[in-house]
Design a protein around this motif. Structure first.
Motif, PDB file in Angstrom:
ATOM      1  N   ASP A  98      33.524  49.363  27.483  1.00 26.09           N
ATOM      2  CA  ASP A  98      34.246  48.530  27.100  1.00 26.09           C
ATOM      3  C   ASP A  98      34.397  47.723  28.875  1.00 26.09           C
ATOM      4  O   ASP A  98      34.156  47.874  29.492  1.00 26.09           O
ATOM      5  N   SER A 100      36.701  46.324  29.820  1.00 23.02           N
ATOM      6  CA  SER A 100      38.470  46.269  30.412  1.00 23.02           C
ATOM      7  C   SER A 100      38.462  45.863  32.303  1.00 23.02           C
ATOM      8  O   SER A 100      38.813  45.878  32.209  1.00 23.02           O
ATOM      9  N   GLU A 101      36.960  46.547  32.555  1.00 19.92           N
ATOM     10  CA  GLU A 101      37.103  46.496  34.059  1.00 19.92           C
ATOM     11  C   GLU A 101      36.855  44.729  34.323  1.00 19.92           C
ATOM     12  O   GLU A 101      36.637  44.593  35.600  1.00 19.92           O
ATOM     13  N   ASN A 103      36.889  41.126  35.115  1.00 20.03           N
ATOM     14  CA  ASN A 103      38.232  40.359  35.576  1.00 20.03           C
ATOM     15  C   ASN A 103      39.381  40.117  34.901  1.00 20.03           C
ATOM     16  O   ASN A 103      38.825  38.659  33.497  1.00 20.03           O
ATOM     17  N   ASP A 104      40.408  40.818  34.605  1.00 19.99           N
ATOM     18  CA  ASP A 104      41.837  39.871  33.851  1.00 19.99           C
ATOM     19  C   ASP A 104      42.244  38.590  34.461  1.00 19.99           C
ATOM     20  O   ASP A 104      43.006  38.029  33.066  1.00 19.99           O
ATOM     21  N   ASP A 105      42.151  38.054  35.457  1.00 20.39           N
ATOM     22  CA  ASP A 105      42.280  35.877  35.119  1.00 20.39           C
ATOM     23  C   ASP A 105      40.686  35.309  34.224  1.00 20.39           C
ATOM     24  O   ASP A 105      41.580  34.105  34.380  1.00 20.39           O
ATOM     25  N   GLY A 106      40.239  35.521  33.900  1.00 21.64           N
ATOM     26  CA  GLY A 106      39.259  34.985  33.307  1.00 21.64           C
ATOM     27  C   GLY A 106      38.176  34.319  33.921  1.00 21.64           C
ATOM     28  O   GLY A 106      38.017  34.702  35.398  1.00 21.64           O
ATOM     29  N   TYR A 107      37.153  33.605  33.528  1.00 21.71           N
ATOM     30  CA  TYR A 107      35.935  33.202  35.135  1.00 21.71           C
ATOM     31  C   TYR A 107      35.826  31.767  34.447  1.00 21.71           C
ATOM     32  O   TYR A 107      36.101  31.264  32.931  1.00 21.71           O
ATOM     33  N   ARG A 132      37.104  34.928  27.700  1.00 21.48           N
ATOM     34  CA  ARG A 132      37.095  35.369  29.016  1.00 21.48           C
ATOM     35  C   ARG A 132      37.376  34.072  29.566  1.00 21.48           C
ATOM     36  O   ARG A 132      37.519  34.211  30.736  1.00 21.48           O
ATOM     37  N   ARG A 134      38.008  30.964  31.595  1.00 20.86           N
ATOM     38  CA  ARG A 134      39.542  30.181  31.469  1.00 20.86           C
ATOM     39  C   ARG A 134      39.603  28.384  30.844  1.00 20.86           C
ATOM     40  O   ARG A 134      37.954  28.380  30.321  1.00 20.86           O
TER      41      ARG A 134
END
Length: 375
Positions: A98, A100-101, A103-107, A132, A134
């Motif tokens: 998974d 999900s850990e 970075n939520d803000d993307g790369y 993922r 940006r």
């Protein structure tokens, strides 16, 4: 390609590594993906962290991922916080765990160096990583190329067909040479780009065939990349005296190496359309239990097998038309806008297993009411 954590941990525990990062690679990174203000990078398959350290030094905050603790232990020891700032180390199998850990803000940058050849479901993994990025972010793949690799080590390299497949579905793609390695910079992952495509005119006797729908424990469907440059379900012609279920089990084994029993092969519906002057009949067979690992058994027909998430099917590009119609029959709405086809449901077919249960029951009830024509 098969691999496991214990083998790779042993590789790192014995002090081994991979080809050191070279100046030409550093120069290409500086030219194509300089770190923006607040830039964040994800390195997949970081090994002992040489590239991770370089990315941190040029201004990226880095999430460094590897699926072996042996590699990460060496990385932390050799490149500790005193030497490298802004790095988070993650023990994760990007293909199975998974994510999900992360970075939520993307790369701004996702990079895979000398690792993609060891990934089984490359297309799925690359598309998951692309999601993922940006805006204006880039995926960089650095890989050995078969043409530049000794025969005995070609398992670590990609051939030109694999590289071409990797670059499909991107708005921009650049390729550079890095001392014999392919250095790929991909930007702008496209959304829906699939196209239902046809082969040449079928042979007159090839009017009846089976389309085999198989999913893994995660609900992903098995598709093969054919030598004709399209994705296909397992399947093929019925031989004399065969039922659709028996043909489905035989074709699944012959093409992908997966084994199943005819009792676990269930006829869901018959699809009927016209190809040139031939009436094409496709039996959609759902296999609910199987064993084995997908592998290429017929290299003259397929180059690879991969498990694909249902929500990504509409972005796969070229899909063999009967395979597209079969998946649409099982999961209505997954590939909208297909040409019309007559569907003759088998109302007594048991529902699929797992998370598809509720949708399958709804579909069976709908199909049992009447023979339908989809458009």
């Amino acid at each position: 390609m098969a691999y496991n954590r214990s083998d790779w941990s042993k590789h790192y525990d014995e002090g081994r590594g991979f080809r050191p990062l070279r100046d030409v690679e550093r120069d290409l990174l500086a030219r194509h993906v300089p770190a923006p203000d607040g830039g964040r990078a994800l390195e997949v398959g970081c090994g002992t962290g040489e590239l991770t350290a370089h990315l941190a030094r040029i201004g990226y905050a880095v999430d460094a991922v590897d699926f072996t603790e042996g590699a990460l232990a060496r990385a932390r020891k050799e490149l500790g916080s005193a030497k490298v700032q802004g790095v988070r180390w993650w023990c994760m199998d990007i293909e199975r765990d998974d994510p999900s850990e992360l970075n939520d803000d993307g790369y701004d940058l996702v990079i895979m160096r000398l690792v993609l050849a060891f990934v089984s479901d490359r297309t799925r993994v690359v598309r998951s990583l692309a999601a993922r990025l940006r805006p204006d972010g880039a995926l960089v793949v650095i890989t050995p190329v078969v043409a530049n690799t000794p025969h005995e080590r070609r398992r670590i390299a990609l051939d030109e067909d694999e590289i071409s497949l990797l670059t499909e579905g991107w708005e921009q793609g650049e390729r550079c040479d890095a001392d014999g390695l392919a250095f790929l910079v991909l930007r702008g992952p496209s959304g829906s780009s699939f196209e239902a495509v046809e082969k040449s005119r079928p042979e007159p006797q090839a009017v009846l065939g089976a389309c085999v729908v198989v999913t893994d424990e995660g609900g992903r469907v098995l598709l093969g990349r054919s030598t004709r440059g399209m994705w296909e379900l397992p399947g093929g012609h019925l031989e004399t005296g065969e039922s659709a279920q028996v043909a489905a089990v035989r074709e699944l084994a012959e093409e992908s190496g997966l084994s199943a029993r005819p009792d676990d092969a269930h006829l869901l519906t018959i699809l009927h359309d016209d190809r040139a002057d031939i009436r094409r009949i496709s039996a959609v067979v759902r296999v609910t239990a199987w064993t084995g690992t997908p592998e290429v058994r017929e290299p003259h027909r397929f180059t690879r097998w991969e498990w694909h998430d249902l929500h990504t099917l509409a972005s796969l590009g070229r899909i063999f038309a009967p395979s597209a119609q079969a998946m649409e029959a099982v999961w209505p709405g997954v590939l909208p806008g297909l040409p019309p086809v007559h569907s003759y449901p088998h109302a007594d077919a048991p529902p699929p297993v797992g998370g598809e249960q509720a949708e399958a029951v709804r579909l069976r009830h709908k199909m049992a009411d009447a023979v339908i024509t989809k458009g």
